[in-house]
Design a protein around this motif. Structure first.
Motif, short mmCIF file in Angstrom:
data_model
loop_
_atom_site.label_atom_id
_atom_site.label_comp_id
_atom_site.label_asym_id
_atom_site.label_seq_id
_atom_site.Cartn_x
_atom_site.Cartn_y
_atom_site.Cartn_z
N HIS A 223 -76.87 -33.38 -28.28
CA HIS A 223 -76.07 -34.58 -28.74
C HIS A 223 -74.86 -34.14 -29.53
N ALA A 224 -75.34 -33.27 -30.36
CA ALA A 224 -74.19 -32.55 -31.36
C ALA A 224 -72.71 -32.17 -30.57
N ASN A 225 -72.81 -32.02 -29.38
CA ASN A 225 -71.93 -31.25 -28.62
C ASN A 225 -71.05 -32.38 -27.86
N MET A 226 -71.60 -33.65 -27.90
CA MET A 226 -71.03 -34.70 -27.06
C MET A 226 -69.71 -35.54 -27.57
N TYR A 227 -68.46 -34.67 -27.43
CA TYR A 227 -67.30 -34.97 -28.15
C TYR A 227 -66.60 -36.26 -27.26
N GLY A 228 -65.79 -36.88 -28.03
CA GLY A 228 -64.98 -37.81 -27.14
C GLY A 228 -63.48 -37.71 -27.98
N ARG A 229 -62.66 -38.06 -26.89
CA ARG A 229 -61.33 -37.96 -27.82
C ARG A 229 -60.35 -39.10 -26.86
N VAL A 230 -59.43 -39.46 -27.60
CA VAL A 230 -58.44 -40.34 -27.07
C VAL A 230 -56.89 -39.87 -27.46
N ARG A 231 -56.37 -39.68 -26.35
CA ARG A 231 -54.89 -39.13 -26.61
C ARG A 231 -54.03 -40.22 -26.23
N ALA A 232 -53.20 -40.76 -27.13
CA ALA A 232 -52.25 -41.81 -27.07
C ALA A 232 -50.76 -41.06 -26.81
N VAL A 233 -50.21 -41.40 -25.62
CA VAL A 233 -49.13 -40.76 -25.43
C VAL A 233 -48.03 -41.86 -25.15
N PRO A 234 -46.76 -41.58 -25.03
CA PRO A 234 -46.02 -42.53 -24.36
C PRO A 234 -46.07 -43.06 -23.08
N PHE A 235 -45.55 -44.12 -22.38
CA PHE A 235 -46.08 -44.68 -21.28
C PHE A 235 -45.88 -43.62 -19.99
N ASP A 236 -44.52 -43.17 -20.08
CA ASP A 236 -44.08 -42.31 -19.11
C ASP A 236 -44.88 -41.01 -18.75
N GLU A 237 -45.31 -40.51 -20.19
CA GLU A 237 -46.11 -39.34 -20.02
C GLU A 237 -47.53 -39.64 -19.62
N TYR A 238 -47.98 -40.81 -19.84
CA TYR A 238 -49.34 -41.34 -19.27
C TYR A 238 -49.30 -41.41 -17.71
N ARG A 240 -47.35 -40.05 -15.71
CA ARG A 240 -47.41 -38.53 -15.16
C ARG A 240 -48.68 -37.94 -15.38
N TRP A 241 -49.56 -38.18 -16.34
CA TRP A 241 -50.73 -37.44 -16.44
C TRP A 241 -51.59 -38.29 -15.40
N TYR A 242 -51.44 -39.41 -15.30
CA TYR A 242 -52.35 -40.15 -14.11
C TYR A 242 -52.11 -39.67 -12.82
N ASP A 243 -51.04 -39.57 -12.63
CA ASP A 243 -50.56 -39.06 -11.02
C ASP A 243 -51.11 -37.78 -10.76
N ALA A 244 -50.91 -36.77 -11.82
CA ALA A 244 -51.52 -35.64 -11.64
C ALA A 244 -53.03 -35.56 -11.59
#
Ligand SMILES: [Cu+2]
Length: 277
Positions: A223-238, A240-244
């Motif tokens: 449980h202690a290693n169950m991390y979650g992260r949210v990275r908020a980026v400008p739409f264009d970057e998002y 690009r990430w989605y397509d990649a």
């Protein structure tokens, strides 16, 4: 959000940051903390003062007092007024915490003019405009994020969720195995992830950044290693990430299919050889 609350976030207040629901929670917390501090100092101050002022001395006889109606009514009414005040302020704040607001951008990432309406009664749909709905699936011991399909592309991710700044992100939270709890403190309150149920919450990151969290429900030995992260980026970057990400997933699928085919071919050949001998 007053800047002072921002600074105190994580120190004496809950962490808060770029999402309105997290800020509203922190403001409520700050208000109640301030009132509790006044009450605490008043009570402890009186206690210490009385201890000194009325301590036992030679020749002093304690006065015997039986009740004081005015005083008793006073502190009962006082406590009731504090409770009513907290209740009223909480109910004023609650819709802003529960209901997702409209996105600041449309589905292609352009800013929309008036995105300040808060009129949602249904948690799943922001009042108008674009939104991004992500299914968050808790698994021992990782978070999986399923993104909406876009032009036939399939996208999912583990551990780190990438989202566009200014987009209202609604989350459908569930689990595969045992109960987990989704919590990125700076982006709002925590939400249980329970197998067989879908719990809903939302956030909207007003500024870019990396926001960290962790499973908030003891879910097993890792449980202690169950991390979650949210990275908020400008739409264009998002985008690009989605397509990649979509391309990567498709490539892995193709590779898998190719290997399966080769394996099948090898097996068939081996079987044919065995037969011919
Ligand atoms: Cu967990």
């Amino acid at each position: 959000m007053p800047a002072s609350l921002h600074i105190l976030g994580g120190l004496v207040l809950p962490e808060n940051g770029p999402s309105k629901n997290a800020n509203d929670i922190a403001e409520l917390y700050a208000l109640i903390l301030a009132m509790a501090t006044v009450v605490f100092l008043g009570v402890e101050g009186c206690l210490i003062w009385f201890m000194v002022r009325f301590k036992a001395r030679r020749g002093r006889v304690a006065a015997q007092i039986h009740g004081n109606t005015r005083l008793e009514i006073g502190w009962t009414v006082g406590a009731a007024v504090i409770l009513i005040f907290i209740t009223v302020v909480t109910f004023i704040k609650l819709p802003g915490i529960k209901n997702p607001p409209a996105s600041d951008i449309d589905a292609s990432g352009n800013r929309v003019a008036s995105a300040t309406l808060l009129a949602s009664t249904d948690q799943t749909s922001p009042p108008k405009g674009a939104k991004l709905n992500i299914v968050v699936d808790g698994q021992q011991y990782v978070w999986r994020y399923q993104y909406p399909r876009q032009g036939g592309k399939e996208v999912f991710a583990y551990e780190e969720m990438v989202v566009p700044v200014g987009m209202t992100v609604t989350l459908d939270i569930t689990a595969d195995d045992v109960a987990h709890s989704w919590w990125i403190p700076e982006l709002g309150g925590k939400m249980d992830a329970v197998p067989g149920y879908v719990n809903k919450t939302w956030f909207k990151a007003d500024e870019p950044g990396l926001f960290r969290g962790q499973c908030a429900e003891l879910c097993g030995r890792n449980h202690a290693n169950m991390y979650g992260r949210v990275r908020a980026v400008p739409f264009d970057e998002y985008q690009r990430w989605y397509d990649a990400q979509a391309a990567g997933i498709q490539a892995a699928r193709d590779q898998g299919a190719k290997q399966r085919k080769q394996l099948q071919q090898q097996q068939t050949e081996a079987a044919q050889q065995a037969q011919s001998q």
